[in-house]
Design a protein around this motif. Structure first.
Motif, PDB file in Angstrom:
ATOM      1  N   ASN A 170       0.862  -1.177   0.000  1.00 27.46           N
ATOM      2  CA  ASN A 170       0.000   0.000   0.000  1.00 27.46           C
ATOM      3  C   ASN A 170       0.903   1.234   0.000  1.00 27.46           C
ATOM      4  OD1 ASN A 170      -2.477  -1.423   0.157  1.00 27.46           O
ATOM      5  ND2 ASN A 170      -2.221  -1.663   2.364  1.00 27.46           N
ATOM      6  N   TYR A 171       0.576   2.200  -0.827  1.00 29.29           N
ATOM      7  CA  TYR A 171       1.472   3.351  -0.965  1.00 29.29           C
ATOM      8  C   TYR A 171       0.691   4.630  -1.170  1.00 29.29           C
ATOM      9  CZ  TYR A 171       0.386   3.139  -5.963  1.00 29.29           C
ATOM     10  OH  TYR A 171      -0.276   3.142  -7.162  1.00 29.29           O
ATOM     11  N   THR A 172       1.386   5.745  -0.908  1.00 28.32           N
ATOM     12  CA  THR A 172       0.968   7.062  -1.363  1.00 28.32           C
ATOM     13  C   THR A 172       2.213   7.742  -1.901  1.00 28.32           C
ATOM     14  OG1 THR A 172      -0.731   7.219   0.353  1.00 28.32           O
ATOM     15  CG2 THR A 172      -0.125   9.252  -0.779  1.00 28.32           C
ATOM     16  N   ILE A 173       2.127   8.251  -3.113  1.00 28.16           N
ATOM     17  CA  ILE A 173       3.234   8.982  -3.730  1.00 28.16           C
ATOM     18  C   ILE A 173       2.846  10.455  -3.795  1.00 28.16           C
ATOM     19  CG2 ILE A 173       4.570   9.327  -5.846  1.00 28.16           C
ATOM     20  CD1 ILE A 173       4.146   6.285  -6.390  1.00 28.16           C
ATOM     21  N   LEU A 174       3.684  11.288  -3.201  1.00 26.87           N
ATOM     22  CA  LEU A 174       3.442  12.729  -3.186  1.00 26.87           C
ATOM     23  C   LEU A 174       4.464  13.411  -4.092  1.00 26.87           C
ATOM     24  CD1 LEU A 174       2.886  13.207   0.659  1.00 26.87           C
ATOM     25  CD2 LEU A 174       1.155  12.783  -1.112  1.00 26.87           C
ATOM     26  N   ARG A 175       3.962  14.224  -5.010  1.00 27.97           N
ATOM     27  CA  ARG A 175       4.832  14.960  -5.932  1.00 27.97           C
ATOM     28  C   ARG A 175       4.740  16.458  -5.629  1.00 27.97           C
ATOM     29  NH1 ARG A 175       2.895  12.130 -11.597  1.00 27.97           N
ATOM     30  NH2 ARG A 175       4.123  10.196 -11.460  1.00 27.97           N
ATOM     31  N   PRO A 176       5.549  16.938  -4.683  1.00 23.88           N
ATOM     32  CA  PRO A 176       5.451  18.358  -4.327  1.00 23.88           C
ATOM     33  C   PRO A 176       6.133  19.271  -5.333  1.00 23.88           C
ATOM     34  CG  PRO A 176       7.137  17.275  -3.019  1.00 23.88           C
ATOM     35  CD  PRO A 176       6.476  16.198  -3.834  1.00 23.88           C
ATOM     36  N   SER A 177       5.598  20.481  -5.431  1.00 24.29           N
ATOM     37  CA  SER A 177       6.290  21.570  -6.103  1.00 24.29           C
ATOM     38  C   SER A 177       7.337  22.098  -5.115  1.00 24.29           C
ATOM     39  CB  SER A 177       5.285  22.644  -6.497  1.00 24.29           C
ATOM     40  OG  SER A 177       5.896  23.665  -7.225  1.00 24.29           O
ATOM     41  N   GLY A 178       7.871  23.288  -5.347  1.00 21.82           N
ATOM     42  CA  GLY A 178       8.906  23.819  -4.467  1.00 21.82           C
ATOM     43  C   GLY A 178       8.457  23.945  -3.019  1.00 21.82           C
ATOM     44  N   VAL A 219      -1.370   7.685   5.565  1.00 19.22           N
ATOM     45  CA  VAL A 219      -1.388   6.264   5.945  1.00 19.22           C
ATOM     46  C   VAL A 219      -2.756   5.822   6.450  1.00 19.22           C
ATOM     47  CG1 VAL A 219       1.073   6.402   6.519  1.00 19.22           C
ATOM     48  CG2 VAL A 219      -0.618   6.615   8.352  1.00 19.22           C
ATOM     49  N   ASP A 220      -3.622   6.758   6.832  1.00 21.76           N
ATOM     50  CA  ASP A 220      -4.913   6.411   7.429  1.00 21.76           C
ATOM     51  C   ASP A 220      -6.119   6.699   6.536  1.00 21.76           C
ATOM     52  OD1 ASP A 220      -3.920   5.492   9.919  1.00 21.76           O
ATOM     53  OD2 ASP A 220      -3.664   7.558  10.589  1.00 21.76           O
ATOM     54  N   LEU A 221      -5.924   7.489   5.499  1.00 23.03           N
ATOM     55  CA  LEU A 221      -7.071   7.929   4.697  1.00 23.03           C
ATOM     56  C   LEU A 221      -7.307   6.983   3.514  1.00 23.03           C
ATOM     57  CD1 LEU A 221      -6.498  11.789   4.575  1.00 23.03           C
ATOM     58  CD2 LEU A 221      -8.221  10.551   5.893  1.00 23.03           C
ATOM     59  N   PRO A 222      -8.502   6.406   3.425  1.00 21.78           N
ATOM     60  CA  PRO A 222      -8.799   5.523   2.286  1.00 21.78           C
ATOM     61  C   PRO A 222      -8.594   6.211   0.940  1.00 21.78           C
ATOM     62  CG  PRO A 222     -10.499   5.308   3.975  1.00 21.78           C
ATOM     63  CD  PRO A 222      -9.626   6.456   4.392  1.00 21.78           C
ATOM     64  N   GLY A 223      -8.894   7.506   0.876  1.00 19.52           N
ATOM     65  CA  GLY A 223      -8.756   8.230  -0.375  1.00 19.52           C
ATOM     66  C   GLY A 223      -7.325   8.458  -0.819  1.00 19.52           C
ATOM     67  N   ALA A 224      -6.365   8.196   0.083  1.00  9.74           N
ATOM     68  CA  ALA A 224      -4.950   8.369  -0.252  1.00  9.74           C
ATOM     69  C   ALA A 224      -4.262   7.043  -0.573  1.00  9.74           C
ATOM     70  CB  ALA A 224      -4.222   9.050   0.911  1.00  9.74           C
ATOM     71  N   LYS A 225      -4.967   5.951  -0.395  1.00 13.48           N
ATOM     72  CA  LYS A 225      -4.368   4.629  -0.601  1.00 13.48           C
ATOM     73  C   LYS A 225      -4.091   4.379  -2.074  1.00 13.48           C
ATOM     74  CE  LYS A 225      -5.247  -0.295   0.296  1.00 13.48           C
ATOM     75  NZ  LYS A 225      -6.222  -1.267   0.864  1.00 13.48           N
ATOM     76  N   ASN A 226      -2.851   4.026  -2.373  1.00 15.44           N
ATOM     77  CA  ASN A 226      -2.417   3.680  -3.734  1.00 15.44           C
ATOM     78  C   ASN A 226      -2.709   4.794  -4.738  1.00 15.44           C
ATOM     79  OD1 ASN A 226      -1.634   1.227  -2.635  1.00 15.44           O
ATOM     80  ND2 ASN A 226      -3.488   0.167  -3.262  1.00 15.44           N
ATOM     81  N   GLN A 227      -2.407   6.026  -4.297  1.00 18.90           N
ATOM     82  CA  GLN A 227      -2.638   7.205  -5.126  1.00 18.90           C
ATOM     83  C   GLN A 227      -1.348   8.004  -5.310  1.00 18.90           C
ATOM     84  OE1 GLN A 227      -5.670   7.988  -6.606  1.00 18.90           O
ATOM     85  NE2 GLN A 227      -6.301   5.990  -5.796  1.00 18.90           N
ATOM     86  N   ILE A 228      -1.297   8.727  -6.420  1.00 20.15           N
ATOM     87  CA  ILE A 228      -0.240   9.704  -6.665  1.00 20.15           C
ATOM     88  C   ILE A 228      -0.877  11.089  -6.640  1.00 20.15           C
ATOM     89  CG2 ILE A 228       1.477  10.573  -8.291  1.00 20.15           C
ATOM     90  CD1 ILE A 228       1.792   7.788  -9.399  1.00 20.15           C
ATOM     91  N   PHE A 229      -0.316  11.973  -5.811  1.00 20.10           N
ATOM     92  CA  PHE A 229      -0.874  13.321  -5.692  1.00 20.10           C
ATOM     93  C   PHE A 229       0.158  14.383  -6.056  1.00 20.10           C
ATOM     94  CE2 PHE A 229      -3.349  11.021  -2.361  1.00 20.10           C
ATOM     95  CZ  PHE A 229      -4.626  11.235  -2.873  1.00 20.10           C
ATOM     96  N   PRO A 230      -0.136  15.254  -7.026  1.00 21.52           N
ATOM     97  CA  PRO A 230       0.634  16.496  -7.133  1.00 21.52           C
ATOM     98  C   PRO A 230       0.296  17.347  -5.907  1.00 21.52           C
ATOM     99  CG  PRO A 230      -0.717  16.092  -9.100  1.00 21.52           C
ATOM    100  CD  PRO A 230      -1.196  15.169  -8.039  1.00 21.52           C
TER     101      PRO A 230
END
Length: 291
Positions: free
Chosen positions: A134-142, A186-197
Motif C-alpha cells: 500500500n502506498y501514497t506517492i506525493l509529488r510536491p512543487s517547491g 497512511v490512514d485515509l482511504p482516499g490516499a491509498k495507492n494514489q499519486i498526488f501532485p
C-alpha cells in the motif's frame, strides 16, 4: 511505529515533529553527523545509519508499520534517491509494512533526461507501484521552507536574484502542509495507492515572489534577473573541469527552466481528501518571519 528517512531535513524534521505531537511512535533515520538532538528531545527514537548501507536499512525497518521516505540525494541521486529507496521498499515487503509514503517531485513523469533526481524518483515510483505494498506517492512543487532562506536574505539586502524566465509559474507548497499530508496519508482511504501532485493554493509567477517579500517587509525589491543562457554557460565551463558537477547541475537546470504548478482542480482534490485548507506562501513566510 513510523520510520522517517531524511528526518533532519526541512520536510523530515516537520514530519517527525508532527508525529511526536500526535504521540505516534516514530523512528528517525539520521546520520551521525546530523543535528538530531531536537528530534530525540521531542520523543523520537533515533536510528543512526547510512542510507547507502543495505544492512542499516534492514535494521531500521524492523518492527516498523509505516515508512515515510523523505530523504534527498545530496548530489548522489543514483545511490540515495534511487538505490536506497529500492532497498527500503524491498525491506518494507519483507517486514510486512502496512503503508509506504514516498516523497517524489512534481514533474517526475515528464521524462526530463538531463535531471538525474527526476529520473531516479520516477523509477522509484514505478517500483513502488509494482511492489504490492500500500502506498501514497506525493509529488510536491517547491518547498516554502526553501523560499524562507531567500526571504531572510532579502530582508538583509533588499535584493532578489531571479535566474531564468520571470513569468514561469510555480505553486509553492507549505512544508508544514506537506508534512501533514504525508503523515495522514497512511490512514485515509482516499490516499491509498494514489499519486498526488502537491502545491500551494496559488499559482505564482516567479516574479511575484519578490513582490511578496516587498509586501511583507514593506520594502521595494531590487530584482536582478539573470538569463538562463548565462547559467548554461557557467554550467558548461564547470563541465570542462568536472563533468560530474555538470551532470549534477542538470536537475537545477530543469527546475530553473520549466514550470512546476498544480491545477486548481488538483488542489481542490487535495483539500477535499485531506480536509484542510492549504496555506499560501505569504502566510507561511509571515508565520516563520514573525511579521
Amino acid at each position: 511505529m513510523f520510520l522517517v528517512t531524511g528526518a533532519t531535513g526541512d520536510l523530515g524534521r516537520r514530519i517527525v515533529r508532527l508525529l511526536c505531537d500526535r504521540q505516534k511512535p516514530v523512528r528517525s533515520f539520521v546520520r551521525l553527523t546530523s543535528r538530531y538532538g531536537e528530534l530525540e528531545y521531542r520523543g523520537s527514537e533515533i536510528f543512526i545509519g547510512d542510507l547507502q548501507q543495505d544492512k542499516d536499512i534492514h535494521k531500521a525497518c524492523q518492527g516498523v508499520k509505516y515508512i515515510i521516505s523523505a530523504h534527498g540525494g545530496n548530489g548522489n541521486p543514483a545511490a540515495v534517491d534511487y538505490r536506497s529507496n529500492i532497498e527500503l521498499i524491498d525491506r518494507a515487503k519483507e517486514f510486512g509494512v502496512e503503508h509506504f509514503v514516498f516523497i517524489s517531485v512534481l514533474g517526475a513523469d515528464r521524462g526530463y533526461e538531463d535531471a538525474p533526481t527526476f529520473k531516479a524518483k520516477r523509477e522509484v515510483e514505478k517500483y513502488l507501484q509494482a511492489s504490492g505494498l500500500n502506498y501514497t506517492i506525493l509529488r510536491p512543487s517547491g518547498f516554502a521552507s526553501n523560499v524562507l532562506t531567500l526571504a531572510e536574505r532579502f530582508r538583509e539586502t533588499g535584493i532578489y536574484l531571479l535566474v531564468g524566465d520571470p513569468k514561469n509559474r510555480a505553486s509553492i507548497v507549505s512544508t508544514d502542509d506537506l508534512a501533514r499530508i504525508a503523515v495522514e496519508s497512511v490512514d485515509l482511504p482516499g490516499a491509498k495507492n494514489q499519486i498526488f501532485p502537491v502545491g500551494g493554493p496559488e499559482i505564482l509567477e516567479r516574479r511575484e515572489i519578490p513582490q511578496i517579500f516587498g509586501k511583507i517587509f514593506d520594502q521595494e525589491p531590487f530584482v536582478v534577473n539573470i538569463p538562463l543562457f548565462m547559467f548554461d554557460g557557467v554550467r558548461s565551463a564547470i563541465g570542462l573541469v568536472n563533468p560530474f558537477a555538470k551532470d549534477s547541475l542538470g536537475t537545477l537546470r530543469v527546475l530553473l527552466g520549466n514550470e512546476f504548478f498544480c491545477t486548481s482542480d488538483e488542489i481542490a482534490n487535495l483539500e477535499s481528501i485531506f480536509n484542510f485548507k492549504l496555506e499560501t506562501l505569504e502566510m507561511f513566510l509571515r508565520r516563520y518571519l514573525g511579521v
